[in-house]
Design a protein around this motif. Structure first.
Motif, short mmCIF file in Angstrom:
data_model
loop_
_atom_site.label_atom_id
_atom_site.label_comp_id
_atom_site.label_asym_id
_atom_site.label_seq_id
_atom_site.Cartn_x
_atom_site.Cartn_y
_atom_site.Cartn_z
N ASN A 266 -2.83 4.14 -1.94
CA ASN A 266 -2.69 5.04 -0.79
C ASN A 266 -1.52 4.64 0.12
OD1 ASN A 266 -3.66 7.25 0.87
ND2 ASN A 266 -4.29 5.67 2.31
N CYS A 267 -1.51 3.39 0.59
CA CYS A 267 -0.48 2.99 1.57
C CYS A 267 0.61 2.11 0.96
CB CYS A 267 -1.12 2.30 2.77
SG CYS A 267 -1.79 0.66 2.41
N CYS B 118 -1.71 -1.01 -3.04
CA CYS B 118 -2.65 0.03 -2.64
C CYS B 118 -2.14 1.39 -3.11
CB CYS B 118 -2.81 0.02 -1.12
SG CYS B 118 -3.84 1.36 -0.51
N CYS C 27 -8.82 -0.88 0.40
CA CYS C 27 -7.68 -1.57 1.01
C CYS C 27 -8.02 -1.97 2.44
CB CYS C 27 -6.47 -0.63 0.99
SG CYS C 27 -5.06 -1.21 1.93
N CYS D 250 -5.55 0.29 5.06
CA CYS D 250 -5.73 1.73 5.29
C CYS D 250 -7.18 2.17 5.10
CB CYS D 250 -4.81 2.54 4.37
SG CYS D 250 -5.25 2.48 2.63
N VAL E 75 0.64 -1.15 0.20
CA VAL E 75 0.70 -2.57 0.54
C VAL E 75 0.41 -3.41 -0.71
CG1 VAL E 75 -1.73 -2.81 1.25
CG2 VAL E 75 0.01 -4.32 2.21
ZN LIG Z 1 -3.94 0.88 1.66
#
Ligand SMILES: [Zn+2]
Length: 125
Positions: A36-37, A34, A15, A18, A39
């Motif tokens: 993880n984050c 994403c 990504c 992040c 987006v």
């Molecule tokens: Zn991310």
């Protein structure tokens, strides 16, 4: 330096915001967001058409240089070279597909940053 951080994330298929979440869950299949984050990768419909500039551009550049060198250098006969070039164009385009999209995402983040970028030292505008 922010550019190289984004380039490194793109080459690692991570990504751009992040640097942690993976872009792809398969060779040709991207996550929508994403992991993880969160987006959303596709900013707007048709966003990834821009990655064709990278994919097609690199593929055609290699063939445009290699084809005349191999043909006029006398290294390969015309028919096998033509067949080999056609196979190369298809296979190479598929091989670099994830990096073309990832580099396009990174380029877009570099030139038109979205909020939420982490770890690049970017300050808000
Ligand atoms: Zn991310």
């Amino acid at each position: 330096m922010r550019f190289f951080i984004l380039l490194r994330r793109a080459l690692r298929l991570r990504c751009p915001l992040c640097g942690q979440g993976k872009l792809f869950r398969g060779w040709l299949t991207m996550h929508r967001e994403c992991p993880n984050c969160g987006v959303k990768f596709e900013r707007e419909p048709g966003f990834f058409l821009g990655s064709i500039y990278i994919n097609y551009g690199l593929t055609s550049l290699i063939v445009a240089i290699a084809y005349p060198v191999l043909l006029f250098g006398g290294f390969v006969a015309e028919t096998p070279l033509l067949i080999g070039s056609l196979v190369f164009v298809v296979v190479f385009s598929l091989l670099i597909f994830p990096w073309a999209r990832s580099l396009w995402l990174g380029f877009d983040q570099w030139r038109d940053p979205r909020e939420g970028e982490i770890g690049t030292g970017r300050t808000k505008d």
